[in-house]
Motif scaffolding. Structure first.
Motif, mmCIF file in Angstrom:
data_model
loop_
_atom_site.group_PDB
_atom_site.id
_atom_site.type_symbol
_atom_site.label_atom_id
_atom_site.label_comp_id
_atom_site.label_asym_id
_atom_site.label_seq_id
_atom_site.Cartn_x
_atom_site.Cartn_y
_atom_site.Cartn_z
ATOM 1 N N HIS A 29 0.845 -1.191 0.000
ATOM 2 C CA HIS A 29 0.000 0.000 0.000
ATOM 3 C C HIS A 29 0.886 1.249 0.000
ATOM 4 O O HIS A 29 1.791 1.367 0.829
ATOM 5 N N VAL A 30 0.624 2.159 -0.933
ATOM 6 C CA VAL A 30 1.396 3.396 -1.083
ATOM 7 C C VAL A 30 0.545 4.569 -0.614
ATOM 8 O O VAL A 30 -0.586 4.736 -1.060
ATOM 9 N N VAL A 31 1.110 5.399 0.275
ATOM 10 C CA VAL A 31 0.464 6.649 0.675
ATOM 11 C C VAL A 31 1.359 7.810 0.238
ATOM 12 O O VAL A 31 2.571 7.654 0.108
ATOM 13 N N PHE A 32 0.732 8.967 0.008
ATOM 14 C CA PHE A 32 1.418 10.149 -0.502
ATOM 15 C C PHE A 32 1.405 11.262 0.540
ATOM 16 O O PHE A 32 0.356 11.557 1.116
ATOM 17 N N LEU A 33 2.542 11.899 0.747
ATOM 18 C CA LEU A 33 2.634 12.999 1.704
ATOM 19 C C LEU A 33 1.815 14.212 1.286
ATOM 20 O O LEU A 33 1.391 14.991 2.131
ATOM 21 N N ASP A 34 1.597 14.384 -0.023
ATOM 22 C CA ASP A 34 0.844 15.549 -0.485
ATOM 23 C C ASP A 34 -0.667 15.333 -0.470
ATOM 24 O O ASP A 34 -1.419 16.184 -0.912
#
Length: 99
Positions: A29-34
């Motif tokens: 699972h990939v999460v984005f800081l933006d």
């Protein structure tokens, strides 16, 4: 309940994400800081903590984007889910920006 992140990317459109744990081969699972929409990536190999996974196909010679900027140049074709490291990229740090 939110899915625990396996990888962290800085911005939507980045070509790579960083493993926040020793990531096994398979779905991560990939999460984005933006705040961009999270996504899942199917990693083709184990990715060690702090190392990168490709979020999309990157052709040999193409720029590799992280933080929204060019960080490297692919030295070989890279498929989405591949382990991205010195065997398939070279640093863009000392590259002359003039072709």
């Amino acid at each position: 309940m939110a899915t625990k992140p396996t990888f962290l990317a800085h911005r939507g459109g980045d070509h790579v994400a960083v493993a926040v744990m020793d990531a096994p081969k398979g779905t991560g699972h990939v999460v984005f800081l933006d705040g961009s929409q999270p996504l899942d990536v199917e990693s083709n190999a184990e990715i060690p903590l702090g190392h990168k996974v490709a979020l999309r196909d990157i052709a040999a010679g193409e720029d590799v984007i992280e933080y929204g900027v060019r960080i490297a140049i692919a030295s070989a074709d890279i498929k989405a889910g591949d382990y991205v490291h010195i065997h398939n990229v070279r640093s863009a740090r000392w590259q002359n920006s003039v072709a």
